[in-house]
Scaffold this motif. Structure first.
Motif, PDB file in Angstrom:
ATOM      1  N   TYR A  14       0.759  -1.318   0.164  1.00 31.15           N
ATOM      2  CA  TYR A  14      -0.115  -0.096   0.086  1.00 31.15           C
ATOM      3  C   TYR A  14       0.890   1.050   0.013  1.00 31.15           C
ATOM      4  N   ARG A  15       2.074   1.254   0.347  1.00 30.64           N
ATOM      5  CA  ARG A  15       3.135   2.193  -0.092  1.00 30.64           C
ATOM      6  C   ARG A  15       3.157   2.841  -1.444  1.00 30.64           C
ATOM      7  N   TYR A  16       2.568   2.184  -2.379  1.00 30.96           N
ATOM      8  CA  TYR A  16       2.747   2.118  -3.920  1.00 30.96           C
ATOM      9  C   TYR A  16       1.418   2.675  -4.345  1.00 30.96           C
ATOM     10  N   GLY A  17       1.517   3.831  -4.735  1.00 35.51           N
ATOM     11  CA  GLY A  17       0.126   4.399  -5.469  1.00 35.51           C
ATOM     12  C   GLY A  17       0.517   6.014  -5.551  1.00 35.51           C
ATOM     13  N   ASP A  18      -0.124   6.641  -6.280  1.00 31.07           N
ATOM     14  CA  ASP A  18       0.400   8.180  -6.605  1.00 31.07           C
ATOM     15  C   ASP A  18      -0.070   8.832  -5.562  1.00 31.07           C
ATOM     16  N   GLY A  19      -0.995   8.566  -4.755  1.00 32.46           N
ATOM     17  CA  GLY A  19      -1.365   9.606  -3.487  1.00 32.46           C
ATOM     18  C   GLY A  19      -0.258   9.592  -2.707  1.00 32.46           C
ATOM     19  N   VAL A  20      -0.084   8.487  -2.067  1.00 35.18           N
ATOM     20  CA  VAL A  20       0.874   8.252  -0.881  1.00 35.18           C
ATOM     21  C   VAL A  20       2.332   8.730  -1.303  1.00 35.18           C
ATOM     22  N   MET A  21       2.607   8.457  -2.637  1.00 35.43           N
ATOM     23  CA  MET A  21       4.240   8.879  -2.989  1.00 35.43           C
ATOM     24  C   MET A  21       4.143  10.320  -3.075  1.00 35.43           C
TER      25      MET A  21
ATOM     26  N   ILE B 134       6.458  15.095  -0.782  1.00 38.50           N
ATOM     27  CA  ILE B 134       6.137  16.622  -0.498  1.00 38.50           C
ATOM     28  C   ILE B 134       7.023  16.612   1.075  1.00 38.50           C
ATOM     29  N   ILE B 135       6.910  15.670   1.795  1.00 31.19           N
ATOM     30  CA  ILE B 135       7.287  15.474   3.122  1.00 31.19           C
ATOM     31  C   ILE B 135       8.888  15.590   3.096  1.00 31.19           C
ATOM     32  N   ASP B 136       9.271  14.730   2.406  1.00 25.45           N
ATOM     33  CA  ASP B 136      10.938  14.498   1.975  1.00 25.45           C
ATOM     34  C   ASP B 136      11.451  15.883   1.691  1.00 25.45           C
ATOM     35  N   ALA B 137      10.868  16.659   0.910  1.00 27.32           N
ATOM     36  CA  ALA B 137      11.354  18.205   0.274  1.00 27.32           C
ATOM     37  C   ALA B 137      11.337  19.086   1.139  1.00 27.32           C
ATOM     38  N   GLY B 138      10.825  18.722   2.599  1.00 25.04           N
ATOM     39  CA  GLY B 138      10.546  19.805   3.838  1.00 25.04           C
ATOM     40  C   GLY B 138       9.637  20.628   3.552  1.00 25.04           C
ATOM     41  N   ILE B 139       8.531  20.433   2.487  1.00 19.80           N
ATOM     42  CA  ILE B 139       7.691  21.650   2.343  1.00 19.80           C
ATOM     43  C   ILE B 139       6.348  21.365   3.188  1.00 19.80           C
ATOM     44  N   ALA B 140       6.227  20.171   3.670  1.00 28.42           N
ATOM     45  CA  ALA B 140       5.239  20.102   4.868  1.00 28.42           C
ATOM     46  C   ALA B 140       5.289  20.326   6.243  1.00 28.42           C
ATOM     47  N   GLY B 141       6.619  20.561   6.325  1.00 30.23           N
ATOM     48  CA  GLY B 141       7.125  21.148   7.718  1.00 30.23           C
ATOM     49  C   GLY B 141       6.934  20.069   8.866  1.00 30.23           C
ATOM     50  N   LYS B 142       6.749  20.527  10.221  1.00 28.57           N
ATOM     51  CA  LYS B 142       6.740  19.743  11.134  1.00 28.57           C
ATOM     52  C   LYS B 142       5.372  19.159  11.392  1.00 28.57           C
ATOM     53  N   PRO B 143       5.421  17.831  11.560  1.00 28.17           N
ATOM     54  CA  PRO B 143       4.153  17.165  11.898  1.00 28.17           C
ATOM     55  C   PRO B 143       3.471  17.477  13.106  1.00 28.17           C
ATOM     56  N   TYR B 144       2.073  17.432  13.153  1.00 27.58           N
ATOM     57  CA  TYR B 144       1.343  17.665  14.371  1.00 27.58           C
ATOM     58  C   TYR B 144       0.697  16.617  14.996  1.00 27.58           C
ATOM     59  N   VAL B 145      -0.416  16.208  14.017  1.00 28.21           N
ATOM     60  CA  VAL B 145      -1.129  15.160  14.287  1.00 28.21           C
ATOM     61  C   VAL B 145      -1.518  14.282  13.542  1.00 28.21           C
TER      62      VAL B 145
ATOM     63  N   LEU C  82      -3.278  13.728   8.071  1.00 27.31           N
ATOM     64  CA  LEU C  82      -2.272  13.709   8.628  1.00 27.31           C
ATOM     65  C   LEU C  82      -2.085  15.347   8.464  1.00 27.31           C
ATOM     66  N   ALA C  83      -2.079  16.190   9.638  1.00 24.07           N
ATOM     67  CA  ALA C  83      -1.928  17.622  10.011  1.00 24.07           C
ATOM     68  C   ALA C  83      -0.313  17.882  10.020  1.00 24.07           C
ATOM     69  N   PHE C  84       0.179  18.417   9.058  1.00 21.97           N
ATOM     70  CA  PHE C  84       1.593  19.123   9.267  1.00 21.97           C
ATOM     71  C   PHE C  84       1.419  20.514   9.514  1.00 21.97           C
ATOM     72  N   GLU C  85       2.577  21.246   9.569  1.00 22.28           N
ATOM     73  CA  GLU C  85       2.745  22.498   9.828  1.00 22.28           C
ATOM     74  C   GLU C  85       2.261  23.407   8.673  1.00 22.28           C
ATOM     75  N   ASN C  86       2.508  22.867   7.295  1.00 23.98           N
ATOM     76  CA  ASN C  86       2.028  23.533   6.055  1.00 23.98           C
ATOM     77  C   ASN C  86       1.216  22.883   5.156  1.00 23.98           C
ATOM     78  N   VAL C  87       0.881  21.633   5.504  1.00 22.31           N
ATOM     79  CA  VAL C  87       0.108  20.887   4.454  1.00 22.31           C
ATOM     80  C   VAL C  87      -0.704  19.958   5.456  1.00 22.31           C
ATOM     81  N   THR C  88      -1.899  19.892   4.932  1.00 23.11           N
ATOM     82  CA  THR C  88      -2.918  18.500   5.515  1.00 23.11           C
ATOM     83  C   THR C  88      -3.066  17.556   4.490  1.00 23.11           C
ATOM     84  N   PHE C  89      -2.921  16.260   4.907  1.00 21.43           N
ATOM     85  CA  PHE C  89      -2.937  15.211   3.784  1.00 21.43           C
ATOM     86  C   PHE C  89      -4.351  14.343   4.334  1.00 21.43           C
ATOM     87  N   GLU C  90      -5.113  14.150   3.305  1.00 19.89           N
ATOM     88  CA  GLU C  90      -5.988  13.170   3.584  1.00 19.89           C
ATOM     89  C   GLU C  90      -6.165  12.024   2.608  1.00 19.89           C
TER      90      GLU C  90
END
Length: 363
Positions: free
Chosen positions: A127-134, A139-150, A247-255
């Motif tokens: 399930y790690r493989y798919g366009d959404g999760v990748m 985005i997270i690896d690039a540092g754009i998302a920032g600090k993870p919150y919850v 997942l809510a990060f400092e700069n991005v929320t992912f659902e």
């Protein structure tokens, strides 16, 4: 033309899906030349479906085949350990379905055996493989998302009584656990892949749906190493099946998508904090090339890793993290206390979390 690896698939249940979704789309990279299953009728049917001539009912016969590069283990979890260790000792590359083994002691022994072997081992977490999760991971690896919150991870699946008519399911000795081991282990791996490893867990498990030994409901709160908080909930009694990461990060929320068996696929909702962040994400994902989903993507990347002499895309360390979470869950649920990470050899659940039974048979 890339180098083709020869494969023996052991276990004709989920093994059929590995062939159909993993090896056929990568037919320039793999050739399935042998099948093994203790059920001769099922073995014959699958071999006939995919025109595989070499068929055997004994695992040792597979290990004796000098021309086999990869042994793909798709058997019940309780026998994974012995088969993995034997295949690595024979110098084979190994792919193995989840859960990899049944204890942290066993996974540490497998890690040590892999280091001694010329073969590499890849646990299955498709399930790690798919366009959404990748996209989220990029985005997270690039540092754009920032600090993870919850974050939240929900596994709302349904298993009916006939599911447990398969003899090895629902029993500690053969399934090694319930919803935590056989179902929600996927989404919990994904949460850690995106948010990092946990530092502490407070959890509960219950058997509320079926007349089985193992749990079919579970819930926990986590403190991650980063300081972020997360909650996990799983059941096999849902009337509507969904899986969901939020997942809510400092700069991005992912659902995530809500597809129970295609969780990594688009569409994922990616919500930036502002226009600046949106522009950074758009630039990062410009020209995105679709990722082969599920087994197709994981098998493709395993081939690349083997040919190029790199670590597999999913490692035994990843499998250990998933099992460490399970051990912490059971420990917290039974002691009614918080479980702390990491879990080492001095932990009471390091060697096993399976309840001990008295001579009379009671737990």
């Amino acid at each position: 033309m890339p180098e083709r690896l020869t494969v023996a698939v052991v276990g004709c249940g989920i093994g059929r899906t590995h062939i159909l979704e993993g090896y056929l789309p990568n037919s320039d990279r793999y050739r399935v030349v042998a099948l093994c299953d203790v059920n001769a009728e099922r073995l014959s049917a699958l071999a006939g479906e995919f025109d595989i001539e070499r068929r055997c009912t004994a695992f040792d016969e597979v290990l004796a085949m000098d021309d086999i590069d990869v042994v793909d283990i798709c058997t019940p979890a309780s026998i994974h350990y012995g088969q993995i260790m034997a295949a690595l000792a024979a110098g084979k590359h190994v792919i193995c379905e989840k859960p990899l083994v049944g204890s942290l002691k066993e996974i540490d022994e497998v890690i040590a055996a892999e280091k001694r072997s010329k073969g590499k081992l890849m646990p299955i977490f498709q399930y790690r493989y798919g366009d959404g999760v990748m996209k989220a991971r990029k985005i997270i690896d690039a540092g754009i998302a920032g600090k993870p919150y919850v974050g939240t991870a929900e596994t709302f699946w349904q298993r009916l009584p006939e599911y447990y008519q398969v003899a090895w399911r629902g029993k500690w000795a053969t399934e090694l656990g319930g919803v935590l081991m056989s179902h929600s282990i996927h989404i919990h791996d994904m949460l850690m892949w995106l948010m990092g490893r946990p530092a502490a867990l407070f959890g509960r498990v219950a058997t509320r749906i079926h007349d089985i030994e193992v749990e079919d409901c579970a819930s926990a709160t986590l403190e991650m190493e980063s300081g972020a908080l997360a909650s996990l909930t799983a059941t096999l009694g849902a009337r509507e099946e969904i899986s969901r990461l939020h997942l809510a990060f400092e700069n991005v929320t992912f659902e995530s998508s809500h597809f129970p068996y295609s969780l990594g696929d688009d569409p994922w909702r990616i919500v930036p904090r502002d226009e600046k962040v949106k522009a950074e994400i758009d630039a990062l994902l410009s020209g995105w090339k679709p990722v082969p989903r599920r087994f197709a993507g994981q098998m493709r990347d395993f081939h690349t890793a083997i040919v190029e002499g790199r670590e597999p895309p999913v490692t035994t360390s990843d499998a250990r993290a998933a099992l460490e979470l399970v051990a912490a869950f059971y420990h917290s649920a039974r002691t009614r206390e918080e479980a702390r990470f990491p879990i080492g050899s001095d932990h009471p659940y390091y060697e096993s979390w399976i309840p001990q039974r008295s001579p009379s048979g009671s737990a």
